[in-house]
Scaffold this active site. Structure first.
Site, PDB file in Angstrom:
ATOM      1  CB  SER A 177      29.628   6.926  53.571  1.00 25.69           C
ATOM      2  OG  SER A 177      30.354   8.469  53.631  1.00 25.69           O
ATOM      3  CB  SER A 181      32.126   9.501  56.002  1.00 29.73           C
ATOM      4  OG  SER A 181      30.811   9.316  56.269  1.00 29.73           O
ATOM      5  CE  LYS A 219      32.263   8.418  50.550  1.00 30.27           C
ATOM      6  NZ  LYS A 219      32.252   9.387  51.900  1.00 30.27           N
TER       7      LYS A 219
END
Length: 565
Positions: A134, A158, A60
């Site tokens: 996210s 997330s 990420k």
């Protein structure tokens, strides 16, 4: 074991086939990753132990990878670190190969995966629907079969919502179990690094490698000495009352009921609890003053760089600028009270089973009402980090042709307990998160499985290791105690091998055993059939004098069966 070079080539073929450019913010050139794969093969050829060799990881883009930009999905924020985050360093040292950096809801603020100037990340199997955020790109990279596992972060869900919406596994560890240094903060006290994978064992293996404190992360924490290493037998699991499931659709409630039935069929004891206080605590993250943590993380940057900012993210973060300190202090006190309430709800249970999220919105639905839809997705996730809990999200079938997922939520540092229960649910052994952790204890009588004192092992979370026997150096007697117990003692000659079970438990639990040990029992070194020495139950020599020698039976259970006692 994957051949690293072949695995890299297959991944880049899959990237081309999938044609999902929105998954990536920075994708490394295939040649660079292949060069690293060949170097990895040379290390393997020398016999080097690399537990993650041949596995590809997507990271990420709010987690630092040396030499790759970290943008947190805001172009003006981009910086190129010279050192990777500890979590990434540990994975690479174990043989994992980094494919690139993945797209996310900007500054990890959102559960939808659409709040990014790099494009909305679409669901892996349902591109008209959201991927969940996210950690959107990280989840989809795994679900599409590109990466073997990926790293996300989780503050409000997330690391779990995208797992549920894409039919994969998401591990959200205890806060501080994995260092979060080198991670762009969202709400620093409640942030953690998470893992996505298609199966529990791969996710667990990656989490094992990343775990452990780091000097540069003051929030990182060691595993405590009293940690429980397993559920109580097949587990005792709390589930919501019908009122706690009202946010779900009728079809989702039916799917959840099926999971509860399956868990009970696997042997778990299931009981209903009122989860309303947990759902109330969840609202503190955005509706209360705790949102000030988001301003502390990136508010000054967003205030100075309005260009490139997602309007929803900017609105949430900048609105927190004027939150007064007294309101934050008051909400922190409320949160402490909720933690006490949560401990009461979980008392006597190994874990809480919940739906991971609510619904699976389309891209159009999110665009029409971005805040309300996002809030609904976090119904069952927002409270977990606030209350210092761990969670394992796993697929649990489908609802109306789309993935449905559930989460096992456990106390802090009882990640293994949640993993084991999740493994029972999906029918796969996840393996040990902390291999070899704790102290091995050999038991011979009343503490064996099915015997009257076995609960003294399972209560503090002892983990079964094996059924075995001692070296042929011991004798056993039947002691006149209540309940009846065997007494084991070593002899210089005429010894025999005696059946036992080996369990692993925390150092604190072993200390409690020792402190409560009644006469004439003792704890000492016992040699097993394979030659290793563990702690084991014995008895004082004086107690063995005159007691019935039962060694010829080969063990306590055989003696009880033969004598009908």
């Amino acid at each position: 074991m994957h051949n690293p070079t072949d695995r890299v080539r297959a991944a880049y073929r899959r990237i081309a086939e999938a044609d999902r450019p929105e998954v990536w913010i920075t994708l490394r050139p295939e040649h660079d990753v292949e060069t690293e794969a060949k170097a990895l093969e040379e290390r393997l050829a020398t016999g080097e132990a690399l537990p993650l060799a041949g596995l590809l990881v997507a990271v990420k883009d709010n987690i630092d990878v040396a030499g790759l930009p970290t943008t947190a999905a805001h172009p003006a924020f981009a910086r190129t670190p010279v050192e990777s985050a500890p979590a990434v360093r540990r994975l690479v040292a174990a043989g994992a190969l980094v494919l690139g950096k993945t797209n996310l809801d900007q500054f990890a603020t959102g559960l939808v995966g659409t709040r990014s100037p790099y494009g909305a990340v679409r669901g892996a199997a349902h591109p008209e629907r959201i991927s969940g955020g996210s950690s959107a790109g990280s989840a989809v990279a795994v679900a599409l079969g590109v990466a073997d596992f990926s790293l996300g972060t989780d503050t409000a869900g997330s690391g779990r919502v995208p797992a549920a919406l894409n039919g994969i596994v998401g591990l959200k560890p205890t806060l501080g179990l994995v260092p979060a240094s080198g991670v762009v903060p969202a709400a620093r006290p409640y942030d953690c690094v998470t893992v996505f994978a298609r199966d529990l064992a791969t996710a667990r293996e990656a989490l094992t490698v990343m775990s452990g404190p780091a000097d540069d992360d003051p929030y990182s924490r060691p595993v405590p000495a009293d940690v429980r290493l397993a559920p109580r037998g097949a587990g005792r699991v709390a589930v919501p009352t019908p009122a706690g499931l009202e946010p779900l659709s009728e079809a989702e409630r039916a799917a959840f009921a099926t999971v509860v039935t399956d868990l009970a069929a696997a042997g778990a004891e299931v009981a209903e609890v009122d989860v309303a206080p947990l759902l109330e605590a969840a609202r503190l993250l955005y509706d209360g003053a705790l949102v000030a943590e988001r301003y502390a993380a990136v508010g000054d940057f967003l205030k100075g760089h309005p260009e490139g900012a997602d309007p929803t993210v900017s609105g949430i973060v900048l609105a927190a600028e004027t939150v007064p300190a007294h309101r934050l202090a008051a909400d922190q006190q409320r949160l402490a009270a909720y933690r006490t309430t949560a401990a009461g709800i979980l008392d006597g249970f190994d874990a809480l089973l919940l739906p991971t999220t609510v619904g699976h919105p389309t891209l159009a639905e999110v665009a029409a009402d971005p805040v309300a839809v996002n809030s609904r997705l976090g119904t069952y996730t927002n409270f977990v980090n606030l209350l210092d809990l761990a969670a394992v999200a796993v697929p649990a079938g489908e609802v109306e042709g789309r993935p449905f997922g559930v989460s096992l939520i456990s106390r802090a540092f009882e990640d293994q307990v949640a993993l084991d229960l999740a493994g029972a649910l999906v029918g796969r052994d996840p393996g040990e998160l902390h291999p070899g952790a704790g102290v091995e204890l050999a038991v011979f009588g009343a503490h064996l499985r099915g015997q009257p004192l076995h609960h003294q092992l399972t209560g503090p979370g002892a983990r079964f290791v094996e059924a075995t026997a001692t070296a042929p150096e011991y004798r056993m007697v039947a002691l006149p105690t209540t309940p009846p117990k065997p007494g084991l003692f070593r002899v210089e000659s005429d010894g025999t091998a005696l059946a036992c079970e080996v369990w692993r438990l925390s150092p604190a639990a072993l200390g409690a055993f020792l402190a409560a040990l009644p006469a004439p029992m003792s704890l000492g070194a016992v040699t097993l059939a394979d030659g290793r020495t563990v702690v084991g139950f014995g008895c004082e020599a004086v107690a063995a004098e005159g007691a019935e020698d039962i060694s010829a039976h080969g063990g306590w259970l055989a003696y009880r069966a033969a004598t009908g006692s």
